[in-house]
Design an enzyme around this catalytic site. Structure first.
Site, short mmCIF file in Angstrom:
data_model
loop_
_atom_site.label_atom_id
_atom_site.label_comp_id
_atom_site.label_asym_id
_atom_site.label_seq_id
_atom_site.Cartn_x
_atom_site.Cartn_y
_atom_site.Cartn_z
N ASN A 9 40.16 31.41 23.88
CA ASN A 9 41.07 31.05 22.80
C ASN A 9 42.06 32.19 22.66
O ASN A 9 41.74 33.22 22.08
CB ASN A 9 40.27 30.84 21.51
CG ASN A 9 41.16 30.54 20.32
OD1 ASN A 9 42.37 30.32 20.49
ND2 ASN A 9 40.59 30.54 19.14
N LYS A 11 44.70 32.38 20.99
CA LYS A 11 45.32 32.46 19.66
C LYS A 11 46.83 32.68 19.82
O LYS A 11 47.43 32.17 20.76
CB LYS A 11 44.62 33.53 18.82
CG LYS A 11 43.10 33.32 18.79
CD LYS A 11 42.39 34.16 17.79
CE LYS A 11 40.89 33.87 17.87
NZ LYS A 11 40.10 34.57 16.87
N HIS A 97 39.21 25.29 14.03
CA HIS A 97 38.94 26.73 14.07
C HIS A 97 39.03 27.30 12.65
O HIS A 97 39.86 26.87 11.86
CB HIS A 97 39.95 27.42 14.99
CG HIS A 97 39.56 28.83 15.29
ND1 HIS A 97 39.76 29.85 14.39
CD2 HIS A 97 38.93 29.40 16.36
CE1 HIS A 97 39.30 30.99 14.91
NE2 HIS A 97 38.79 30.73 16.10
N GLU A 99 40.23 29.90 11.50
CA GLU A 99 41.55 30.44 11.11
C GLU A 99 42.47 29.31 10.66
O GLU A 99 43.29 29.48 9.75
CB GLU A 99 42.15 31.23 12.29
CG GLU A 99 41.43 32.56 12.47
CD GLU A 99 41.46 33.13 13.87
OE1 GLU A 99 42.26 32.68 14.70
OE2 GLU A 99 40.64 34.03 14.14
N GLU A 169 30.94 29.08 15.32
CA GLU A 169 31.54 30.41 15.22
C GLU A 169 31.36 30.94 13.80
O GLU A 169 32.13 30.57 12.89
CB GLU A 169 33.04 30.35 15.51
CG GLU A 169 33.38 29.85 16.90
CD GLU A 169 34.76 30.31 17.32
OE1 GLU A 169 34.86 30.98 18.33
OE2 GLU A 169 35.73 30.00 16.61
N GLY A 175 36.32 38.27 15.77
CA GLY A 175 37.26 39.38 15.85
C GLY A 175 36.79 40.64 15.15
O GLY A 175 37.56 41.58 14.95
N SER A 215 33.08 37.44 18.71
CA SER A 215 32.86 38.74 19.36
C SER A 215 31.96 38.64 20.59
O SER A 215 31.18 39.55 20.87
CB SER A 215 32.31 39.76 18.36
OG SER A 215 33.26 39.99 17.34
P1 PGA Z 1 36.63 36.63 19.08
O1 PGA Z 1 37.23 35.21 18.61
O2 PGA Z 1 35.94 36.41 20.39
O3 PGA Z 1 37.82 37.54 19.19
O4 PGA Z 1 35.68 37.07 18.01
C1 PGA Z 1 36.52 34.04 18.81
C2 PGA Z 1 37.29 32.88 18.26
O5 PGA Z 1 37.92 33.00 17.22
O6 PGA Z 1 37.30 31.79 18.86
#
Ligand code: PGA
Length: 252
Positions: A9, A11, A97, A99, A169, A175, A215
């Protein structure tokens, strides 16, 4: 059929040139790796979809959008429809997601529309769920995730549900560098699989690919992917470096 899937992803990262270069690098590394046991998905910005789709050569690498419009077409300035996405060569779309839920106020109602449109267009939704830290600390994460699923993809017909990929997630792990332990991830994915068995049936539950995200890195992927209910990962930060992403794929 339950597949192993490692999905990146990206982003809101990479210019078009950077994205195409990254996709080519990943595609070459995956082709060199040879084994086609893992489905690799690159979740790129909308602007990159078509170029990335034509740049990748490995047959087990696919392209995903990170969102889609909740309407099929029309006067919705700035939106990108499922038919537009499909016409780029993308095969997947990441939906729900955290976010998008948090910053763009995507509700279950909106997500239901998006999932239905994606399925009707032949795109495979990678449907995200997961709880915030306060919910985890209160010990109510199972109930929270159950509600997220019950309000959305559990309303699909069995035939449509079979086409979906789920990504769990936990928001506190996204993140942050603070990954869920393999046991925490396994426990939640086993719980989700049990919910699917109860809602649909055991075969559908066994065949559903459920990913862990948050992560996920070359350092922890092997242990996470070694868990019986974890069918791969949704990878944010570590998907932006081709070698790191390949190390995660190679954790299988
Ligand atoms: P990350 O993000 O691996 O940077 O924690 C995962 C995601 O948001 O899909």
């Amino acid at each position: 059929m339950r597949k192993k899937i490692v999905a990146g992803n990206w982003k809101c990262n990479t210019t078009l040139a950077e994205g195409v270069a990254l996709a080519k690098q990943v595609s070459n590394l995956v082709a060199e790796r040879g084994a086609k046991d893992v489905v690799v998905v690159l979740g790129t910005p909308f602007t990159h979809l078509a170029s990335v789709a034509s740049a990748i050569e490995a047959e087990n690498v696919f392209v995903a959008a990170q969102n889609c419009a909740a309407e099929p077409k029309g006067a919705f300035t700035g939106e990108v429809s499922v038919s537009m996405i499909q016409s780029t060569g993308a095969a997947y779309v990441i939906l729900g997601h955290s976010e998008r839920r948090e910053y763009y106020h995507e509700t279950s109602e909106i997500l239901n529309k998006k999932v239905a449109l994606a399925l009707a267009q032949g795109l495979i939704p990678i449907y995200c769920c997961g709880e915030a830290l306060a919910i985890r600390e209160a010990g109510t994460e199972n109930a929270f995730v159950k509600t997220q699923l019950e309000e959305t993809i559990f309303n699909l017909s069995a035939d449509d549900f079979k086409k979906i990929v789920i990504a769990y997630e936990p928001i506190w792990a996204i993140g942050t560098g603070r990954t869920a332990s393999s046991q925490q991830a396994q426990d939640m994915l086993a719980f989700i699989r049990q919910l699917i068995a109860t809602k649909f049936d055991q075969t559908i539950a066994n065949d559903c690919s459920i990913l862990y995200g948050g992560s996920c890195s070359p350092a922890n992927a092997k242990e996470l992917f070694g868990q019986p209910d974890i069918d791969g990962g949704l990878i944010g930060g570590a998907s932006l470096k081709a070698e790191d992403f390949l190390s995660i794929i190679n954790a299988y």
